[in-house]
Design a protein around this motif. Structure first.
Motif, PDB file in Angstrom:
ATOM      1  N   PRO A  28       0.816  -1.221   0.000  1.00 37.46           N
ATOM      2  CA  PRO A  28       0.000   0.000   0.000  1.00 37.46           C
ATOM      3  C   PRO A  28       0.851   1.273   0.000  1.00 37.46           C
ATOM      4  O   PRO A  28       0.503   2.254  -0.652  1.00 37.46           O
ATOM      5  CB  PRO A  28      -0.814  -0.127   1.293  1.00 37.46           C
ATOM      6  N   GLY A  29       1.970   1.235   0.725  1.00 40.66           N
ATOM      7  CA  GLY A  29       2.797   2.434   0.823  1.00 40.66           C
ATOM      8  C   GLY A  29       3.404   2.854  -0.499  1.00 40.66           C
ATOM      9  O   GLY A  29       3.576   4.048  -0.777  1.00 40.66           O
ATOM     10  N   TYR A  30       3.743   1.908  -1.335  1.00 40.57           N
ATOM     11  CA  TYR A  30       4.331   2.202  -2.648  1.00 40.57           C
ATOM     12  C   TYR A  30       3.309   2.099  -3.783  1.00 40.57           C
ATOM     13  O   TYR A  30       3.698   2.170  -4.952  1.00 40.57           O
ATOM     14  CB  TYR A  30       5.490   1.234  -2.931  1.00 40.57           C
ATOM     15  N   ALA A  31       2.049   1.929  -3.456  1.00 41.57           N
ATOM     16  CA  ALA A  31       1.041   1.730  -4.504  1.00 41.57           C
ATOM     17  C   ALA A  31       0.996   2.876  -5.519  1.00 41.57           C
ATOM     18  O   ALA A  31       0.920   2.620  -6.725  1.00 41.57           O
ATOM     19  CB  ALA A  31      -0.332   1.502  -3.881  1.00 41.57           C
ATOM     20  N   PRO A  32       1.010   4.148  -5.112  1.00 45.30           N
ATOM     21  CA  PRO A  32       0.946   5.220  -6.121  1.00 45.30           C
ATOM     22  C   PRO A  32       2.106   5.148  -7.117  1.00 45.30           C
ATOM     23  O   PRO A  32       1.905   5.313  -8.330  1.00 45.30           O
ATOM     24  CB  PRO A  32       1.004   6.506  -5.282  1.00 45.30           C
ATOM     25  N   GLU A  33       3.308   4.894  -6.628  1.00 43.44           N
ATOM     26  CA  GLU A  33       4.464   4.806  -7.524  1.00 43.44           C
ATOM     27  C   GLU A  33       4.358   3.588  -8.440  1.00 43.44           C
ATOM     28  O   GLU A  33       4.720   3.646  -9.631  1.00 43.44           O
ATOM     29  CB  GLU A  33       5.757   4.735  -6.703  1.00 43.44           C
ATOM     30  N   ARG A  34       3.881   2.481  -7.907  1.00 40.34           N
ATOM     31  CA  ARG A  34       3.717   1.274  -8.721  1.00 40.34           C
ATOM     32  C   ARG A  34       2.690   1.494  -9.825  1.00 40.34           C
ATOM     33  O   ARG A  34       2.885   1.039 -10.961  1.00 40.34           O
ATOM     34  CB  ARG A  34       3.302   0.104  -7.831  1.00 40.34           C
ATOM     35  N   ILE A  35       1.613   2.193  -9.505  1.00 39.27           N
ATOM     36  CA  ILE A  35       0.584   2.471 -10.515  1.00 39.27           C
ATOM     37  C   ILE A  35       1.152   3.370 -11.603  1.00 39.27           C
ATOM     38  O   ILE A  35       0.961   3.134 -12.806  1.00 39.27           O
ATOM     39  CB  ILE A  35      -0.651   3.114  -9.855  1.00 39.27           C
ATOM     40  N   ALA A  36       1.908   4.388 -11.178  1.00 38.48           N
ATOM     41  CA  ALA A  36       2.448   5.345 -12.149  1.00 38.48           C
ATOM     42  C   ALA A  36       3.433   4.670 -13.104  1.00 38.48           C
ATOM     43  O   ALA A  36       3.347   4.849 -14.326  1.00 38.48           O
ATOM     44  CB  ALA A  36       3.120   6.504 -11.416  1.00 38.48           C
TER      45      ALA A  36
END
Length: 749
Positions: free
Chosen positions: A121-129
């Motif tokens: 969850p903590g790295y989810a935004p970067e993974r999505i991008a």
């Protein structure tokens, strides 16, 4: 780009350039990773990487490093432990040396998956991008398009947005080929999160029928079925699908869904909420945290708190709560994990406020009692050691180690040191284990140095530094207190080194020090070493001590004992259990024709570990179990060559005649197919099939043997084919005819 087409095109180029081993390793690495043979991956990857670098093939280097990361990250859930390599590989694959490499995109998946294990969850935004950016520059027909889509879908689920995940997967399905089913596992997980279990079941069944069929995928889908059936209240179906823990422990990537299945089974009363489940969860948590994966074990610890509170074990729940608090500090963004931590604290407070019924035989209640007693008398070493031992027995190795470290700091103690070693190993604390031994070795008193030597000797032996271990053991053996134990561990090291003269000498020395030494393992090692060295008097002596009856008073032992199975290791690491007949306490002759993919083992004389690795039921119900032994050395090669026969079954009488023809030329025939094997003629008619293996010794005249076989086969009602034998016999005409038949009958010879 289709990565597998690239491999198909590259393989003949590698072989033509003299890189046959590298070509084979590039096939073997993905197979080993997909079949969860990760020890094999770890063994092959460094070899393949060295060959790729020596050949100056950067694209192949990317391939090798990527598949090693697939094993480490996607299957074994390594987070921080693999992050440095994942970052380095992305840099290398996108750099000048590897420009245009078809697997550069795959390295992005490796890195995204690695961050997901560290803190999904903590790295989810970067993974999505990064996933969206990567998808925008690749084609939906590429295999890696599905891989990157899966990473993006997983990040959406980690953001607790399962419906957004479903919407994205629907969008991807529209742009990908209709028969592509690689995205089904993420769909199954999202549907379970949404509570849409009927749809999840349909997706899971589709994945089983048409999705990936490798070992890892099959295990994962079985667990998904168990999760779904449990939510549907179908306890019997769920229990049928859920694998045993021993199959899951080597596969950390499956810990999360496996734990969910277990929690759901507890919820419907299909399995007990007991100490065994708690210990299993603790093993999961310990391994994941040691690998630098933090969110996964946080969630598992939260489940463990809930389960412990529900079964009335607040002392255990408090330990799991402490794990949650420790892991929360390692997360990049705590997000909703703080809410779950608060709920866990509240559950524990409620459990601790309830009256506790004494359960004297329950280890979790014993922990409560011993923890309280140790806290009340902090200077009592006996109580503290009991507390530490109970923690260790329940799976809390790190907590046990903390107590034992204090005891050992107060006074050198071999018993405490041995338990502390076990706790370090279970907790994955290799650095602290090493530092403890070094600190005690450097101490000024003999008692500390003695403990330090034992710790260092055992640690080095586990690491494979047997020479370093032996140095400590030789020193320890000079002390009468350690003379026997140090020699026995030294003998075990020597066995690993295949130094049989040293094994025999050390065990003989131990027997001189303690003539009544018990323990079959020492005499089994002595018999093995003595057999390999031709010391038959010592083989007979140890055999007699173990109650074995051996004919004769001297000389080699070559008798006709019971049938057994010998576990052999083929050149690529594959294991095969072969029928054999024992010829002595630790020798046997292999009777079965082994796999045709490897050098033939039929007729080999082998030495084996007489302790055995297991057994299996005998051929008939009344027969005793058949023992299975592990081969340790090949004494003599049988020198046979093996070939395959395939085609129409001629009937049992004609098959007996075929066998006699083979045996007349000193060969052997063994049927491999069962009664349900069928072959289909070019006209479409179905016939009972026969698939068999035949062997001939190396000195047989193959041309005459093959000609006799061919003459007999011409009298049979249907064709039998053996193109490889015909080719080896130099009969080009028969070989060509058989190859044409193989093609016409659709047989893979």
């Amino acid at each position: 780009m289709n990565i597998w087409k690239w491999i198909d095109d590259l393989e003949p180029e590698l072989r033509a350039a003299g890189h046959q081993e590298l070509a084979e390793l590039m096939r073997e690495l993905p197979r080993a990773a997909a079949s969860d043979r990760h020890d094999r991956v770890d063994a092959l990857a460094p070899v393949a990487l060295a060959l790729a670098r020596a050949a100056r093939l950067p694209w192949v280097e990317v391939f090798v490093r990527h598949w090693h990361l697939q094993s480490r990250v996607l299957h074994r859930a390594q987070g921080d432990m693999a992050l440095g390599e994942a970052v380095a590989l992305v840099d290398f694959s996108h750099g000048e040396a590897a420009r245009g490499c078809p697997q550069a995109v795959c390295t992005v998946q490796d890195l995204a998956a690695c961050y997901a294990w560290v803190d999904g969850p903590g790295y989810a935004p970067e993974r999505i991008a990064v996933s969206r950016e990567t998808l925008s520059r690749i084609d939906p027909s590429w295999p890696c398009y599905a891989c990157i889509s899966n990473e993006l879908a997983g990040a959406l689920r980690d953001q607790d947005a399962p419906q957004a995940c479903i919407d994205f997967l629907d969008e991807q399905r529209r742009v990908m080929a209709p028969d592509r089913r690689e995205l089904l596992p993420q769909r199954i997980g999202a549907l379970i999160q949404l509570g849409r279990v009927e749809e999840a079941l349909a997706a899971c069944q589709e994945a089983i029928a048409h999705g990936r069929g490798d070992d890892h995928a099959r295990r994962a889908r079985r667990i998904d079925l168990a999760r779904i059936y449990a939510r549907m209240g179908r306890a019997e179906d769920a229990m049928r699908e859920v694998p045993v823990p021993e199959d899951i422990l080597p596969l950390p990537a499956l810990y999360g869904i496996y734990t969910d299945a277990q929690v759901q089974l507890v919820a419907i009363g299909a399995r007990p909420n007991d100490r065994a489940l708690d210990r299993l969860l603790q093993r999961f948590i310990t391994r994941l945290e040691a690998q630098g994966s933090f969110d996964g074990p946080f969630q598992l610890a939260a489940d463990a708190v809930d389960l412990a509170c529900r079964r009335g074990s607040p002392a255990v729940a408090r330990l799991h709560l402490a794990t949650m608090e420790r892991l929360a500090t390692k997360l990049r963004r705590p997000l909703d994990r703080l809410d779950r931590l608060a709920r866990a604290r509240l559950s524990l407070e409620t459990a601790e406020s309830q009256p506790v019924a004494a359960r004297p035989s329950d280890p979790e209640d014993i922990l409560r009692v011993r923890a309280a007693a140790s806290a009340a008398r902090p200077g009592d070493r006996v109580l503290a050691r009991r507390h530490a031992a109970t923690l260790f027995d329940l799976g809390f190795a790190g907590e046990s180690a903390a107590l034992l470290e204090r005891l050992l700091a107060e006074r050198p103690d071999l018993d405490v040191a041995r338990l502390l070693e076990s706790a370090y190993l279970a907790a994955g604390e290799s650095d602290r284990h090493r530092a403890l031994g070094e600190r005690l070795l450097a101490a000024g008193d003999d008692a500390s140095r003695r403990v330090g030597r034992w710790i260092s000797a055992r640690r080095l032996a586990r690491l494979g530094d047997l020479a370093g271990s032996n140095e400590h053991l030789v020193a320890l053996a000079t002390d009468a207190r350690d003379a026997v134990a140090a020699r026995l561990l030294h003998a075990r090291n020597a066995r690993e080194q295949r130094d049989w003269p040293v094994v025999l000498r050390l065990i003989d020395e131990v027997l001189a020090l303690d003539p009544n030494l018990g323990g079959g393992v020492h005499h089994c090692d002595r018999m093995l070493a003595a057999t390999l060295l031709g010391a038959w008097d010592k083989v007979r002596d140890s055999a007699a001590r173990l109650g074995m009856t051996v004919a004769g008073d001297s000389g080699p032992i070559d008798e006709r004992w019971e049938v057994c199975k010998i576990r052999v290791v083929h050149p690529d690491g594959e294991l095969q259990d072969l029928w054999a007949r024992r010829s002595g306490p630790c020798t046997a002759k292999l009777l079965e024709i082994s796999s045709l993919r490897y050098p033939q083992r039929h007729g080999d004389q082998v030495a084996f570990d007489s302790l055995g690795v297991g057994d299996e039921p005998g051929p008939n119900e009344a027969d005793p179990p058949v023992m299975i032994y592990a081969e340790l050395a090949t004494l003599a090669r049988g020198g046979y060559f093996a070939f395959r026969i395939d085609g129409v079954h001629p009937g049992e009488a004609a098959l007996a005649g075929l066998r006699r023809v083979v045996e007349a030329h000193r060969g052997a025939l063994q049927v491999q197919s069962g009664s349900r094997y069928r072959v289909v003629s070019p006209e479409g008619s179905e016939h009972p099939g026969l698939c068999a293996h035949i062997v001939y010794p190396a000195d047989v005249e193959l041309a005459r043997a093959a000609a006799a076989l061919d003459a007999h086969a011409r009298t049979l009602p249907g064709p039998l084919m053996w193109p490889e034998l015909a080719e080896a016999a130099g009969d080009d005409e028969t070989c060509g005819r058989h190859l044409r038949l193989v093609g016409a009958w659709g047989l893979d010879s």
